[in-house]
Design a protein around this motif. Structure first.
Motif, PDB file in Angstrom:
ATOM      1  N   PRO A 219      10.962 -11.571  21.861  1.00  0.00           N
ATOM      2  CA  PRO A 219      11.357 -11.981  20.513  1.00  0.00           C
ATOM      3  C   PRO A 219      10.170 -12.517  19.722  1.00  0.00           C
ATOM      4  CG  PRO A 219      12.012 -13.651  22.094  1.00  0.00           C
ATOM      5  CD  PRO A 219      11.393 -12.535  22.901  1.00  0.00           C
ATOM      6  N   LEU A 220       9.269 -11.613  19.417  1.00  0.00           N
ATOM      7  CA  LEU A 220       8.010 -11.972  18.762  1.00  0.00           C
ATOM      8  C   LEU A 220       7.780 -11.017  17.593  1.00  0.00           C
ATOM      9  CD1 LEU A 220       5.727 -12.352  21.917  1.00  0.00           C
ATOM     10  CD2 LEU A 220       6.740 -14.210  20.560  1.00  0.00           C
ATOM     11  N   SER A 221       6.733 -11.284  16.850  1.00  0.00           N
ATOM     12  CA  SER A 221       6.309 -10.300  15.855  1.00  0.00           C
ATOM     13  C   SER A 221       6.096  -8.954  16.559  1.00  0.00           C
ATOM     14  CB  SER A 221       4.998 -10.768  15.226  1.00  0.00           C
ATOM     15  OG  SER A 221       4.522  -9.778  14.334  1.00  0.00           O
TER      16      SER A 221
HETATM   17  C1  LIG Z   1      12.218 -12.300  16.973  1.00  0.00           C
HETATM   18  C2  LIG Z   1      12.787 -12.325  15.576  1.00  0.00           C
HETATM   19  N1  LIG Z   1      14.217 -12.518  15.632  1.00  0.00           N
HETATM   20  C3  LIG Z   1      12.466 -11.043  14.794  1.00  0.00           C
HETATM   21  N2  LIG Z   1      13.001  -9.876  15.520  1.00  0.00           N
HETATM   22  C4  LIG Z   1      10.975 -10.839  14.556  1.00  0.00           C
HETATM   23  C5  LIG Z   1      10.404 -11.905  13.643  1.00  0.00           C
HETATM   24  C6  LIG Z   1       8.912 -11.778  13.455  1.00  0.00           C
HETATM   25  C7  LIG Z   1       8.318 -12.909  12.658  1.00  0.00           C
HETATM   26  C8  LIG Z   1       6.836 -12.897  12.682  1.00  0.00           C
HETATM   27  C9  LIG Z   1       6.234 -13.988  11.837  1.00  0.00           C
HETATM   28  O1  LIG Z   1       6.381 -13.971  10.612  1.00  0.00           O
HETATM   29  O2  LIG Z   1       5.618 -14.905  12.386  1.00  0.00           O
END
Ligand SMILES: C[C@H](N)[C@H](N)CCCCCC(=O)O
Ligand SMILES: Nc1ncnc2c1ncn2[C@@H]1O[C@H](COP(=O)(O)OP(=O)(O)OP(=O)(O)O)[C@@H](O)[C@H]1O
Ligand SMILES: [Mg+2]
Length: 332
Positions: free
Chosen positions: A194-196
């Motif tokens: 669940p990351l970028s």
């Molecule tokens: C894990 C989350 N729920 C989304 N699928 C992805 C969000 C990415 C955010 C990256 C960021 O702006 O830091």
């Protein structure tokens, strides 16, 4: 653990073995600008009318002609509280394709996307899913289920189909199916963490091939990004770059509370700087008329409505809230 990453229609994941085939990828149908001749208007319920006047501030083509890529500066008097770019219609006015993006993760994109699918009869596509609901790793990609993990590399078409035919529990796709009953397309890329997406892909030893992310066909389509507008797909390519390539009008989902003005205007500026057509802003959260009006006015964007927080979030309640707070004709 072997390298992961699922490849489905419309996209590929580059891994150690090279790009996976973009199964089912099709030519994108062009989205034609329309409604340029109508003026901004407000219906008195905080929703601006569909359509910006010719050359209105908020028209990226006009912005570029003026050398104005900023939301700051002169606000066109015709567009106060309205503006926005033309609706996502195509030839014959039949196309209604929208990208749902937002100021960040968890702002309410999936719920709004589900509501919009339910209201307009559109299909749904989430090109890149990282993690599942509750920010937990993507269970389908843990390797616990033999065969599925290799499907995620895109190297085994049979098992890839098995993975993508059914929405994964906890995925945005599954939530949209549950909240709307809308038809959904398989994700192009599914990542475990669940990351970028750029980082989740790196941790699986793969790279997203953004060039291969091509929207599926269909006159009515709602596409959801991941997180906010500048989330990286790779270390070189951001979601906003992808939206600029597609030229499908975006709906920016924004919170209503403290902090949203800067977040929203920053997102609008980033989209305009790349020439992404902005259809309008959909707010999510408690009433805050001044924040909504301020973002509409300074950002020169159409305010499409506000989806309130629903104590009971189910298909019927969402459909009713959409009917009460948005106009289907704004997405026709
Ligand atoms: C894990 C989350 N729920 C989304 N699928 C992805 C969000 C990415 C955010 C990256 C960021 O702006 O830091
Ligand atoms: N109108 C609403 N009423 C009640 N709950 C909501 C509403 N909108 C969003 N939520 C809840 O808030 C959380 C985040 O919403 P959502 O999943 O739509 O965010 P998102 O912007 O799609 O996030 P992501 O970047 O992970 O895709 C979810 O638990 C969702 O059920
Ligand atoms: Mg979502």
């Amino acid at each position: 653990m072997a390298a992961g990453g699922a490849a489905g229609p419309g996209g590929t994941v580059r891994g150690p073995n090279g790009p996976a085939p973009a199964a089912g990828a099709v030519e994108r149908q062009p989205d034609r600008a329309a409604d340029r001749g109508t003026r901004c208007r407000d219906d008195g319920a905080g929703r601006a009318g569909a359509g910006a006047g010719p050359g209105c501030a908020g028209d990226p083509a006009a912005d570029r002609a003026r050398g104005d890529l900023s939301v700051a500066g002169v606000v066109d008097a015709e567009c106060l509280g309205g503006g926005g770019d033309p609706p996502g219609r195509g030839a014959g006015g039949a196309m209604a394709r929208f990208v749902i993006t937002g100021t960040g993760t968890d702002v309410g994109k999936t719920v709004f996307a589900a509501g919009l699918c339910g209201m307009t009869g559109a299909a749904y596509w989430k090109p890149v899913q990282s993690g599942l609901a509750g920010n937990v790793p993507n269970a389908a990609l843990t390797g616990d289920a033999p065969g599925q993990h290799s499907a995620c590399t895109g190297r085994t078409p049979t098992t890839r189909a098995a993975l993508t035919d059914v929405a994964q529990p906890g995925s945005d796709r599954a939530e949209v199916e549950q909240l709307s009953g809308a038809p959904t397309h398989p994700e192009a890329v599914m990542l475990r963490e669940p990351l970028s997406p750029h980082r989740a892909a790196e941790l699986e030893g793969v790279e997203i091939d953004a060039e291969a992310l091509t929207p599926p066909p269909g006159a009515r389509l709602v596409i959801e990004g991941a997180g906010g507008v500048l989330v990286p797909l790779t270390r070189q390519i951001l979601f906003a770059d992808l939206f600029a390539r597609w030229q499908i009008p975006v709906v920016l989902v924004c919170a209503t509370g403290l902090g949203t003005i800067s977040h929203s205007l920053s997102a609008i500026e980033a989209l305009r700087a790349r020439g992404v057509p902005i259809h309008g802003v959909a707010f999510a959260g408690d009433p805050n008329g001044d924040n909504m009006a301020t973002i509409g006015q300074i950002g020169r964007v159409r305010v499409l409505g506000r989806l309130p927080h629903l104590a009971r979030l189910d298909r019927a309640a969402l459909a009713q809230a959409m009917r009460d707070n948005f106009r289907a004709e704004d997405f026709a």
